[in-house]
Scaffold this motif. Structure first.
Motif, PDB file in Angstrom:
ATOM      1  N   THR A  72      11.135  -9.529  11.490  1.00 16.83           N
ATOM      2  CA  THR A  72      12.621  -9.667  10.774  1.00 16.83           C
ATOM      3  C   THR A  72      12.491 -10.980  10.723  1.00 16.83           C
ATOM      4  OG1 THR A  72      12.710  -7.227  10.468  1.00 16.83           O
ATOM      5  CG2 THR A  72      14.164  -9.096   9.189  1.00 16.83           C
TER       6      THR A  72
ATOM      7  N   LEU B 140      19.424  -9.357   4.447  1.00 15.35           N
ATOM      8  CA  LEU B 140      18.828  -9.483   3.349  1.00 15.35           C
ATOM      9  C   LEU B 140      17.677  -8.454   3.749  1.00 15.35           C
ATOM     10  CD1 LEU B 140      18.309  -8.718  -0.280  1.00 15.35           C
ATOM     11  CD2 LEU B 140      17.144 -11.016  -0.401  1.00 15.35           C
ATOM     12  N   GLU B 141      16.971  -9.573   4.485  1.00 17.02           N
ATOM     13  CA  GLU B 141      15.809  -9.053   5.083  1.00 17.02           C
ATOM     14  C   GLU B 141      16.010  -7.650   6.241  1.00 17.02           C
ATOM     15  OE1 GLU B 141      17.004 -12.381   4.581  1.00 17.02           O
ATOM     16  OE2 GLU B 141      15.259 -13.383   3.725  1.00 17.02           O
TER      17      GLU B 141
ATOM     18  N   GLN C  57      15.613  -4.786   4.003  1.00 11.55           N
ATOM     19  CA  GLN C  57      14.488  -4.900   3.730  1.00 11.55           C
ATOM     20  C   GLN C  57      12.988  -4.445   4.934  1.00 11.55           C
ATOM     21  OE1 GLN C  57      13.765  -8.924   1.964  1.00 11.55           O
ATOM     22  NE2 GLN C  57      13.800  -8.653  -0.285  1.00 11.55           N
ATOM     23  N   SER C  58      13.402  -4.923   5.891  1.00 12.62           N
ATOM     24  CA  SER C  58      12.611  -4.878   7.204  1.00 12.62           C
ATOM     25  C   SER C  58      12.889  -3.297   7.194  1.00 12.62           C
ATOM     26  CB  SER C  58      12.467  -5.661   8.132  1.00 12.62           C
ATOM     27  OG  SER C  58      12.397  -6.535   7.990  1.00 12.62           O
TER      28      SER C  58
ATOM     29  N   THR D 164      13.529  -0.452   5.137  1.00 11.78           N
ATOM     30  CA  THR D 164      13.007   0.337   4.001  1.00 11.78           C
ATOM     31  C   THR D 164      12.149  -0.082   4.391  1.00 11.78           C
ATOM     32  OG1 THR D 164      15.243  -0.601   2.907  1.00 11.78           O
ATOM     33  CG2 THR D 164      12.861   0.073   1.531  1.00 11.78           C
ATOM     34  N   LYS D 165      10.633  -1.408   4.609  1.00 10.86           N
ATOM     35  CA  LYS D 165       9.827  -0.834   5.094  1.00 10.86           C
ATOM     36  C   LYS D 165       9.049  -0.168   5.311  1.00 10.86           C
ATOM     37  CE  LYS D 165       7.987  -5.503   3.201  1.00 10.86           C
ATOM     38  NZ  LYS D 165       7.541  -7.260   3.889  1.00 10.86           N
TER      39      LYS D 165
END
Lengths: 135, 250
Positions: A101, A106-107, A110-111, A113-114
């Motif tokens: 990451t 934010l990232e 997102q990570s 969730t991924k």
């Protein structure tokens, strides 16, 4: 940890960061998920017995006979293989996305969730492969 | 001493560093300055091995660091201390454990010896008695000082500092600068500081490298910087009215 430069700090100190951070998670996943599976199987069977005992709908002797008659050792093998594989997939996929990451808060979201989505997909795929090979 | 030879770093088609060479001397505060995006943090990361340069080499006291693999770099890394922009303290460990982390990895010291060393380092950065606090309980300035304490726990030969003053008030910034400068003298370290804080430049800049568009644009001392006729450097250093007034008085 990547976002807050903690992984860089480990690397500067000469620590093999992937080994230091990821391998304990994989070892934990591969050993603990099968243990959790065993606990859940025992609790499931025990719960069935308790339900028979309290409801009196099915005699407990019949329940125990049913367990013995329906027992197939292949199911135990499949259960063990799947739990080990799923433990590996959950920890390695999530650790991979966490380790690489970059950016900010934010990232990180997102990570996460991924990690969940990709490990679910890999689990479905592994489930298919293991079931078709062993059953 | 650290020698940087013709370092080039490219990300995709973007040339961030373009053929930078420099000698970073021991016992001196070597400052890398430049505007945002000029490549100063990238240069620092290339020097310490967090980025691999596209071209060029870095030598730590004649040893070619760039051509070494991970295992070969470990002995040199034990002599490196680094203070990160965000301090990079390990959240799950308290102050004492953070400082003892490199000691646990690379020394055979007993627990008592490690505790002594941690206490000495904490005292050195004026944080005596804060051993059991966690990073989340520290202010920005305290985090920086714990970061410095961790960086000096192994008595490093090379000290790298990335933006030591970011997010700090002017008074704390000066304290951090002075602390870094004192440690450089005390341990005779090769100190490399990435900054765009002009107080640091004028206060502790023994050797300054100015980067512009990924190139080394100017090199000198804080005394020379006030009298340079380099337009880009003047535009950068004396951008504020305060600095222009200070220059006029010199």
């Amino acid at each position: 940890m990547r976002v807050t430069e903690q992984i860089d700090a480990l690397e500067i100190m000469g620590v093999n960061a992937p080994g230091y951070l990821i391998s304990p998670k994989i070892i934990a996943g591969v050993s603990m998920i099968p243990l959790l599976t065993i606990i859940s199987v025992v609790l499931g069977l025990g719960g069935g017995y308790l339900a028979c005992l309290t409801s009196h709908d099915i005699p407990t002797t019949l329940y125990l006979d049913g367990l013995r008659d329906g027992f197939n050792h292949v199911i135990v093998t499949v259960c063990a293989v799947k739990s080990i594989s799923f433990g590996f997939i959950i920890t390695s996929v999530c650790a991979y996305f966490g380790f690489y990451t970059s950016g900010g808060a934010l990232e990180v979201g997102q990570s996460a969730t991924k990690g969940v989505v990709y490990s679910c997909i890999w689990i479905l795929f592994a489930d298919l492969v293991i079931s078709s090979l062993l059953l | 001493m650290i020698t940087v030879k013709d370092i080039t770093k490219t990300f995709g088609e973007n040339d961030v560093l373009r053929g930078i060479s420099a000698e970073l001397k021991s016992g001196k505060n070597n400052l890398i300055i430049g505007g945002s995006g000029s490549g100063k943090t990238t240069l620092l990361k290339c020097i310490v091995g967090l980025h691999e340069p596209t071209k060029g080499q870095v030598f730590f006291d004649e040893q070619n660091f760039t051509d070494m693999n991970f295992e070969q770099r470990v002995p040199i890394r034990t002599h490196i201390g680094m203070l990160f922009q965000n301090s990079a303290l390990f959240d799950s460990m308290n102050v004492e454990e953070n400082i003892m982390f490199p000691l646990n990895l690379f020394t055979n010291m007993t627990k008592a010896e490690k505790l002594d060393r941690a206490n000495f380092c904490l005292e050195r950065v004026n944080l005596k008695g804060k051993n059991k606090l966690f990073p989340s309980e520290l202010s920005g300035g305290m985090k920086k000082r714990v970061g410095i304490a961790r960086a000096i726990s192994m008595q490093p030969k090379y000290l790298f500092v990335d933006e030591p003053n970011s997010g700090l008030d002017p008074k704390t910034s000066i304290l951090i600068d002075e602390l870094i400068s004192e440690l450089t003298q005390e341990y005779n370290t090769t100190t490399v500081i990435v900054t765009h804080d002009m107080n640091s430049v004028m206060g502790i800049g023994d050797h300054i490298i100015f980067l512009y568009n990924g190139k080394k644009w100017w090199e000198g001392t804080n005394k020379e910087i006030a009298h340079t006729d380099n337009k880009e450097l003047n535009d950068f250093v004396f951008a504020s009215k305060f600095m222009q007034a200070a220059k006029a008085k010199l």
